[in-house]
Motif scaffolding. Structure first.
Motif, PDB file in Angstrom:
ATOM      1  N   LYS A  64       0.983  -7.847   2.096  1.00  0.00           N
ATOM      2  CA  LYS A  64      -0.458  -7.661   2.230  1.00  0.00           C
ATOM      3  C   LYS A  64      -0.965  -7.979   3.636  1.00  0.00           C
ATOM      4  O   LYS A  64      -2.141  -7.785   3.935  1.00  0.00           O
ATOM      5  N   ASP A  65      -0.067  -8.454   4.526  1.00  0.00           N
ATOM      6  CA  ASP A  65      -0.480  -8.783   5.888  1.00  0.00           C
ATOM      7  C   ASP A  65      -1.017  -7.554   6.615  1.00  0.00           C
ATOM      8  O   ASP A  65      -1.932  -7.638   7.429  1.00  0.00           O
ATOM      9  N   SER A  66      -0.396  -6.400   6.375  1.00  0.00           N
ATOM     10  CA  SER A  66      -0.819  -5.137   6.995  1.00  0.00           C
ATOM     11  C   SER A  66      -0.392  -4.005   6.077  1.00  0.00           C
ATOM     12  O   SER A  66       0.480  -4.183   5.230  1.00  0.00           O
ATOM     13  N   GLN A  67      -1.011  -2.880   6.209  1.00  0.00           N
ATOM     14  CA  GLN A  67      -0.685  -1.676   5.429  1.00  0.00           C
ATOM     15  C   GLN A  67      -0.914  -1.853   3.931  1.00  0.00           C
ATOM     16  O   GLN A  67      -0.360  -1.089   3.123  1.00  0.00           O
ATOM     17  N   GLN A  68      -1.722  -2.811   3.530  1.00  0.00           N
ATOM     18  CA  GLN A  68      -1.873  -3.062   2.093  1.00  0.00           C
ATOM     19  C   GLN A  68      -2.333  -1.824   1.340  1.00  0.00           C
ATOM     20  O   GLN A  68      -1.762  -1.463   0.300  1.00  0.00           O
ATOM     21  N   ALA A  69      -3.333  -1.130   1.872  1.00  0.00           N
ATOM     22  CA  ALA A  69      -3.858   0.042   1.173  1.00  0.00           C
ATOM     23  C   ALA A  69      -2.815   1.147   1.071  1.00  0.00           C
ATOM     24  O   ALA A  69      -2.649   1.778   0.016  1.00  0.00           O
ATOM     25  N   ALA A  70      -2.085   1.390   2.167  1.00  0.00           N
ATOM     26  CA  ALA A  70      -1.069   2.443   2.159  1.00  0.00           C
ATOM     27  C   ALA A  70       0.048   2.113   1.188  1.00  0.00           C
ATOM     28  O   ALA A  70       0.556   2.992   0.474  1.00  0.00           O
ATOM     29  N   ILE A  71       0.463   0.853   1.144  1.00  0.00           N
ATOM     30  CA  ILE A  71       1.543   0.446   0.245  1.00  0.00           C
ATOM     31  C   ILE A  71       1.095   0.543  -1.211  1.00  0.00           C
ATOM     32  O   ILE A  71       1.844   1.019  -2.082  1.00  0.00           O
ATOM     33  N   GLN A  72      -0.138   0.123  -1.497  1.00  0.00           N
ATOM     34  CA  GLN A  72      -0.644   0.248  -2.864  1.00  0.00           C
ATOM     35  C   GLN A  72      -0.747   1.705  -3.290  1.00  0.00           C
ATOM     36  O   GLN A  72      -0.502   2.045  -4.449  1.00  0.00           O
ATOM     37  N   ALA A  73      -1.074   2.583  -2.336  1.00  0.00           N
ATOM     38  CA  ALA A  73      -1.221   4.005  -2.657  1.00  0.00           C
ATOM     39  C   ALA A  73       0.099   4.644  -3.079  1.00  0.00           C
ATOM     40  O   ALA A  73       0.105   5.681  -3.754  1.00  0.00           O
ATOM     41  N   THR A  74       1.235   4.054  -2.709  1.00  0.00           N
ATOM     42  CA  THR A  74       2.523   4.603  -3.133  1.00  0.00           C
ATOM     43  C   THR A  74       2.758   4.402  -4.626  1.00  0.00           C
ATOM     44  O   THR A  74       3.611   5.070  -5.217  1.00  0.00           O
ATOM     45  N   GLY A  75       2.036   3.456  -5.234  1.00  0.00           N
ATOM     46  CA  GLY A  75       2.234   3.145  -6.647  1.00  0.00           C
ATOM     47  C   GLY A  75       3.352   2.166  -6.924  1.00  0.00           C
ATOM     48  O   GLY A  75       3.609   1.810  -8.076  1.00  0.00           O
ATOM     49  N   ILE A  76       4.043   1.710  -5.862  1.00  0.00           N
ATOM     50  CA  ILE A  76       5.169   0.778  -6.055  1.00  0.00           C
ATOM     51  C   ILE A  76       5.069  -0.404  -5.091  1.00  0.00           C
ATOM     52  O   ILE A  76       6.043  -0.740  -4.411  1.00  0.00           O
ATOM     53  N   PRO A  77       3.910  -1.055  -4.995  1.00  0.00           N
ATOM     54  CA  PRO A  77       3.835  -2.236  -4.134  1.00  0.00           C
ATOM     55  C   PRO A  77       4.659  -3.375  -4.731  1.00  0.00           C
ATOM     56  O   PRO A  77       4.889  -3.415  -5.951  1.00  0.00           O
ATOM     57  N   PRO A  78       5.134  -4.306  -3.910  1.00  0.00           N
ATOM     58  CA  PRO A  78       5.797  -5.492  -4.469  1.00  0.00           C
ATOM     59  C   PRO A  78       4.862  -6.234  -5.421  1.00  0.00           C
ATOM     60  O   PRO A  78       3.635  -6.163  -5.294  1.00  0.00           O
ATOM     61  N   THR A  79       5.443  -6.947  -6.350  1.00  0.00           N
ATOM     62  CA  THR A  79       4.624  -7.653  -7.334  1.00  0.00           C
ATOM     63  C   THR A  79       4.375  -9.101  -6.958  1.00  0.00           C
ATOM     64  O   THR A  79       3.632  -9.795  -7.656  1.00  0.00           O
ATOM     65  N   ASN A  80       4.966  -9.559  -5.859  1.00  0.00           N
ATOM     66  CA  ASN A  80       4.756 -10.922  -5.401  1.00  0.00           C
ATOM     67  C   ASN A  80       4.254 -10.889  -3.968  1.00  0.00           C
ATOM     68  O   ASN A  80       4.784 -10.154  -3.131  1.00  0.00           O
ATOM     69  N   ASP A  81       3.223 -11.666  -3.666  1.00  0.00           N
ATOM     70  CA  ASP A  81       2.589 -11.619  -2.349  1.00  0.00           C
ATOM     71  C   ASP A  81       3.514 -12.062  -1.224  1.00  0.00           C
ATOM     72  O   ASP A  81       3.282 -11.735  -0.053  1.00  0.00           O
ATOM     73  N   PHE A  82       4.579 -12.813  -1.547  1.00  0.00           N
ATOM     74  CA  PHE A  82       5.504 -13.275  -0.510  1.00  0.00           C
ATOM     75  C   PHE A  82       6.575 -12.246  -0.175  1.00  0.00           C
ATOM     76  O   PHE A  82       7.355 -12.440   0.767  1.00  0.00           O
ATOM     77  N   GLU A  83       6.636 -11.166  -0.930  1.00  0.00           N
ATOM     78  CA  GLU A  83       7.620 -10.127  -0.663  1.00  0.00           C
ATOM     79  C   GLU A  83       7.126  -9.195   0.435  1.00  0.00           C
ATOM     80  O   GLU A  83       5.935  -9.168   0.769  1.00  0.00           O
TER      81      GLU A  83
END
Length: 254
Positions: A64-83
Motif C-alpha cells: 500500500k506504500d505506492s500503486q495501491q489503486a493499480a494493485i487493487q484494480a488487478t483483483g489480486i492484491p496481497p491480503t496482508n499489509d506487510f506483503e
C-alpha cells in the motif's frame, strides 16, 4: 522457498518474449501463508524488480506504500499489509525479482508473477527461482498455471545446482545433486527425475529444445500438459542442501 540473507535471499527470474509489452503483477507473500498451515513465515517481505539495460529498479516494502489503486484494480492484491507487490508494464526481456526480509529477517515466503494481458503478442516464456534448498518443508516449490489457450502446452522443467559454481557461487554452497518432481493440482506425482539423462526419450527432447543442463547431475523434465495448475519440487538427493535453481520453460503447443 525459505528466504535467508546474503546469497540465500529468494531470486525469481522471468523472461518475456514476443513483440509487445506485458502487463504483470509481482507479489512477495509471507504473513498470509499462515492460513495454509505454513510456519516460520517471512514477516515483512521486501520486493525488488531488476530489468535489462537502463531499466530503473523498482522496490516495494508494503504494497500500500505506492500503486495501491493499480494493485487493487488487478483483483489480486496481497491480503496482508506487510506483503509486497509491484504493478508494471514491461517490454520483452529478462527480469529478476528479489525477495528479502526487512532488516535481514528470514522465513518462508512466496514470490509470484501474474500475466495480466495474455492476449497481446508476448508471453511469459520462462520462470525461474533461485533459493537455498533445505529439507522437509524447506525445499523449493515452484508453481505455474497454464491457461486455457491454446490447449496442450509443452514445458521443460530444470533443476540446476552444480553448474552454478564456480562462475556464480562457490562450489561449497550449491546444491550438489538436484532432484525434481512435477505434480498436478491435486499433488499427484506426474514425473520425477534425478539426473536429466536417466530417461533417454526425455533427454532427447530436452536436448532438441536447446535446454540440456550443463552438468550430468542436474535434473530435467519434458512434458506436454493440459491447462491447469502444476508444482515443481526442487530438492537435494539424499537430503542434500545448497543453493539451487528451478526453471520452467514454456515451449508452446505441440
Amino acid at each position: 522457498m525459505r528466504i535467508q540473507t546474503g546469497d540465500n535471499v529468494g531470486i525469481g527470474g522471468f523472461i518475456i518474449t514476443g513483440s509487445a509489452a506485458k502487463h504483470v503483477l509481482l507479489r512477495a507473500i509471507g504473513p498470509s501463508l499462515t492460513r495454509y498451515g505454513v510456519t516460520d513465515v517471512l514477516a515483512d517481505p521486501v520486493l525488488e524488480l531488476h530489468g535489462p539495460g537502463a531499466f530503473v529498479t523498482i522496490i516495494n516494502d508494503n504494497w500500500k506504500d505506492s500503486q495501491q489503486a493499480a494493485i487493487q484494480a488487478t483483483g489480486i492484491p496481497p491480503t496482508n499489509d506487510f506483503e509486497s507487490a509491484i504493478d508494471a508494464t514491461l517490454p520483452p526481456g529478462a527480469y529478476t525479482a528479489i525477495v528479502r526480509g526487512k532488516n535481514n529477517t528470514s522465513g518462508v515466503a512466496l514470490i509470484e508473477v501474474y500475466d495480466l494481458n495474455q492476449g497481446v503478442a508476448s508471453k511469459l516464456a520462462n520462470l525461474s527461482t533461485r533459493a537455498y534448498v533445505s529439507t522437509g518443508e524447506n525445499i523449493v516449490i515452484a508453481g505455474f498455471l497454464l491457461s486455457n489457450y491454446p490447449g496442450l502446452d509443452r514445458v521443460v522443467v530444470r533443476g540446476i545446482g552444480p553448474s552454478l559454481a564456480p562462475g556464480i557461487l562457490p562450489t561449497s554452497v550449491v546444491l550438489a545433486n538436484p532432484t525434481l518432481e512435477l505434480r498436478d493440482n491435486n499433488g499427484a506425482l506426474l514425473i520425477a527425475n534425478n539426473d536429466w539423462q536417466d530417461n533417454p526419450a526425455q533427454a532427447a527432447e530436452i536436448t532438441a529444445a536447446g535446454l540440456a543442463p550443463a552438468n550430468n547431475l542436474e535434473s530435467g523434465i519434458a512434458a506436454t500438459l493440459p491447462p491447469g495448475l502444476y508444482t515443481a519440487l526442487l530438492a537435494g538427493l539424499d537430503n542434500g542442501t545448497g543453493i539451487g535453481v528451478v526453471e520452467v520453460y514454456d515451449r508452446g503447443a505441440p
